[in-house]
Motif scaffolding. Structure first.
Motif, PDB file in Angstrom:
ATOM      1  N   GLY A 202       9.217  10.958 -10.200  1.00 51.43           N
ATOM      2  CA  GLY A 202       7.766   9.653  -9.961  1.00 51.43           C
ATOM      3  C   GLY A 202       7.749   8.631 -10.914  1.00 51.43           C
ATOM      4  O   GLY A 202       8.470   7.708 -10.699  1.00 51.43           O
ATOM      5  N   GLU A 203       7.886   9.494 -12.388  1.00 52.37           N
ATOM      6  CA  GLU A 203       7.798   8.111 -13.713  1.00 52.37           C
ATOM      7  C   GLU A 203       9.022   7.306 -13.472  1.00 52.37           C
ATOM      8  O   GLU A 203       9.378   6.303 -13.825  1.00 52.37           O
ATOM      9  CB  GLU A 203       7.374   9.119 -14.568  1.00 52.37           C
ATOM     10  N   ARG A 204      10.224   8.804 -13.018  1.00 49.75           N
ATOM     11  CA  ARG A 204      11.878   7.872 -13.207  1.00 49.75           C
ATOM     12  C   ARG A 204      12.144   6.833 -12.761  1.00 49.75           C
ATOM     13  O   ARG A 204      12.922   5.969 -12.946  1.00 49.75           O
ATOM     14  CB  ARG A 204      12.830   8.859 -13.328  1.00 49.75           C
ATOM     15  N   TRP A 205      11.758   7.342 -11.471  1.00 50.47           N
ATOM     16  CA  TRP A 205      11.261   6.406 -10.470  1.00 50.47           C
ATOM     17  C   TRP A 205      11.159   5.406  -9.653  1.00 50.47           C
ATOM     18  O   TRP A 205      11.425   3.787  -9.599  1.00 50.47           O
ATOM     19  CB  TRP A 205      11.414   6.958  -9.030  1.00 50.47           C
ATOM     20  N   THR A 206       9.485   5.277 -10.641  1.00 50.37           N
ATOM     21  CA  THR A 206       8.864   3.677 -10.415  1.00 50.37           C
ATOM     22  C   THR A 206       8.947   3.431 -11.916  1.00 50.37           C
ATOM     23  O   THR A 206       9.774   1.966 -12.172  1.00 50.37           O
ATOM     24  CB  THR A 206       6.818   5.105 -11.389  1.00 50.37           C
ATOM     25  N   HIS A 207       9.731   3.548 -12.562  1.00 51.28           N
ATOM     26  CA  HIS A 207      10.624   2.821 -13.704  1.00 51.28           C
ATOM     27  C   HIS A 207      11.920   1.871 -13.566  1.00 51.28           C
ATOM     28  O   HIS A 207      11.728   0.571 -13.666  1.00 51.28           O
ATOM     29  CB  HIS A 207      11.925   3.505 -14.938  1.00 51.28           C
ATOM     30  N   GLY A 208      12.527   2.718 -12.729  1.00 51.28           N
ATOM     31  CA  GLY A 208      13.450   1.974 -11.595  1.00 51.28           C
ATOM     32  C   GLY A 208      13.231   0.737 -10.569  1.00 51.28           C
ATOM     33  O   GLY A 208      13.617   0.001 -10.885  1.00 51.28           O
ATOM     34  N   GLN A 209      12.070   1.454  -9.972  1.00 45.16           N
ATOM     35  CA  GLN A 209      11.271   0.057  -9.122  1.00 45.16           C
ATOM     36  C   GLN A 209      11.040  -1.177  -9.941  1.00 45.16           C
ATOM     37  O   GLN A 209      10.898  -1.864  -9.450  1.00 45.16           O
ATOM     38  CB  GLN A 209      10.618   0.435  -8.617  1.00 45.16           C
ATOM     39  N   VAL A 210       9.791  -1.032 -11.190  1.00 46.73           N
ATOM     40  CA  VAL A 210       9.666  -1.881 -12.026  1.00 46.73           C
ATOM     41  C   VAL A 210      11.140  -2.910 -12.517  1.00 46.73           C
ATOM     42  O   VAL A 210      10.463  -4.185 -12.758  1.00 46.73           O
ATOM     43  CB  VAL A 210       8.522  -1.145 -13.412  1.00 46.73           C
TER      44      VAL A 210
ATOM     45  N   LEU B 183      -0.123   4.968  -2.980  1.00 47.13           N
ATOM     46  CA  LEU B 183       0.098   6.412  -1.949  1.00 47.13           C
ATOM     47  C   LEU B 183       0.933   6.928  -2.349  1.00 47.13           C
ATOM     48  O   LEU B 183       1.216   8.333  -2.471  1.00 47.13           O
ATOM     49  CB  LEU B 183      -0.144   6.230  -0.071  1.00 47.13           C
ATOM     50  N   LEU B 184       2.642   6.694  -2.563  1.00 43.07           N
ATOM     51  CA  LEU B 184       3.781   7.372  -3.454  1.00 43.07           C
ATOM     52  C   LEU B 184       3.167   7.890  -4.883  1.00 43.07           C
ATOM     53  O   LEU B 184       3.391   8.646  -5.010  1.00 43.07           O
ATOM     54  CB  LEU B 184       4.816   6.882  -3.073  1.00 43.07           C
ATOM     55  N   LEU B 185       2.240   6.714  -5.634  1.00 41.20           N
ATOM     56  CA  LEU B 185       2.195   6.817  -6.914  1.00 41.20           C
ATOM     57  C   LEU B 185       1.553   7.736  -6.837  1.00 41.20           C
ATOM     58  O   LEU B 185       1.268   8.560  -7.409  1.00 41.20           O
ATOM     59  CB  LEU B 185       1.571   5.721  -7.612  1.00 41.20           C
ATOM     60  N   MET B 186       0.083   7.711  -5.951  1.00 43.23           N
ATOM     61  CA  MET B 186      -0.906   9.746  -5.505  1.00 43.23           C
ATOM     62  C   MET B 186       0.121  10.727  -5.929  1.00 43.23           C
ATOM     63  O   MET B 186      -0.566  11.766  -6.178  1.00 43.23           O
ATOM     64  CB  MET B 186      -2.248   8.529  -5.020  1.00 43.23           C
ATOM     65  N   LEU B 187       0.143  10.429  -4.743  1.00 44.95           N
ATOM     66  CA  LEU B 187       1.558  11.662  -4.255  1.00 44.95           C
ATOM     67  C   LEU B 187       2.055  12.410  -5.207  1.00 44.95           C
ATOM     68  O   LEU B 187       2.215  13.867  -5.377  1.00 44.95           O
ATOM     69  CB  LEU B 187       2.444  11.412  -2.950  1.00 44.95           C
ATOM     70  N   PHE B 188       2.963  11.421  -5.865  1.00 51.02           N
ATOM     71  CA  PHE B 188       3.588  12.065  -7.440  1.00 51.02           C
ATOM     72  C   PHE B 188       2.854  12.420  -7.846  1.00 51.02           C
ATOM     73  O   PHE B 188       2.631  13.462  -8.858  1.00 51.02           O
ATOM     74  CB  PHE B 188       4.310  10.998  -8.303  1.00 51.02           C
ATOM     75  N   GLY B 189       1.400  12.647  -8.535  1.00 49.64           N
ATOM     76  CA  GLY B 189       0.623  13.865  -9.537  1.00 49.64           C
ATOM     77  C   GLY B 189       0.054  14.765  -9.066  1.00 49.64           C
ATOM     78  O   GLY B 189      -0.721  15.560  -9.724  1.00 49.64           O
TER      79      GLY B 189
ATOM     80  N   LEU C 198       0.551  -1.387   0.197  1.00 49.11           N
ATOM     81  CA  LEU C 198      -0.033   0.258  -0.582  1.00 49.11           C
ATOM     82  C   LEU C 198       0.966   1.028  -0.046  1.00 49.11           C
ATOM     83  O   LEU C 198       0.688   1.868  -0.446  1.00 49.11           O
ATOM     84  CB  LEU C 198      -1.059   0.052   1.205  1.00 49.11           C
ATOM     85  N   PRO C 199       1.860   1.925   0.586  1.00 48.74           N
ATOM     86  CA  PRO C 199       2.612   2.584   1.237  1.00 48.74           C
ATOM     87  C   PRO C 199       3.179   2.695  -0.381  1.00 48.74           C
ATOM     88  O   PRO C 199       2.603   3.890  -0.661  1.00 48.74           O
ATOM     89  CB  PRO C 199       3.906   2.067   1.225  1.00 48.74           C
ATOM     90  N   ARG C 200       3.083   2.089  -1.822  1.00 53.11           N
ATOM     91  CA  ARG C 200       3.565   2.532  -2.837  1.00 53.11           C
ATOM     92  C   ARG C 200       2.562   2.761  -3.674  1.00 53.11           C
ATOM     93  O   ARG C 200       3.041   4.143  -4.461  1.00 53.11           O
ATOM     94  CB  ARG C 200       3.888   0.953  -3.849  1.00 53.11           C
TER      95      ARG C 200
END
Length: 135
Positions: free
Chosen positions: A104-112, A89-95, A85-87
């Motif tokens: 956030g998109e770059r960070w999320t890409h790295g996480q994926v 919430l973080l995705l929502m905060l990015f927007g 769940l915290p992830r």
């Protein structure tokens, strides 16, 4: 995190949609910020105020719709990656924070990429079968 294998194809497809939504949301939010600055700081009263009030009234619901699409696509990515769940919430905060969606998109890409490399996927099993047929 689940021990069930991820579907790499679905995860990558979902991330591609989320990536586009992140960029569109980031641009839409920047436009909204500029409109608000013009409406409340540059033209708080007098000539131009009515124009920027109208622009604001028109753009705000459009931005709201863009953000809702961003949230749905973020939720889709979150479920495909089976993150906690915290992830989400973080995705929502990015927007919500101006310019943060781009980072956030770059960070999320790295996480994926990290998760797909370190966690089992359905495609790993298929690749293993192709590499060692009839093993």
């Amino acid at each position: 995190m689940s021990t069930r294998p991820l579907d790499e194809v679905q995860a990558r497809t979902s991330f591609a949609r989320f990536r586009v939504a992140s960029i569109v949301e980031g641009i839409a939010l920047l436009i909204l910020v500029v409109i608000m600055i013009l409406r409340y700081l540059v033209f708080p009263d007098g000539p131009g105020h009515e124009t920027w009030s109208t622009v604001s009234e028109r753009w705000s619901p459009i931005h709201g719709l863009i953000y809702m699409i961003y949230v749905v696509l973020g939720f889709d990515l979150w479920t495909k990656m089976r993150w906690k769940l915290p992830r989400m919430l973080l995705l929502m905060l990015f927007g919500v924070v101006p310019v943060l969606s781009f980072f956030g998109e770059r960070w999320t890409h790295g996480q994926v990429e990290r998760d797909l490399a370190s966690r089992p996927t359905l495609q790993d099993e298929e690749r293993g079968e192709r590499e060692h047929p009839h093993a």
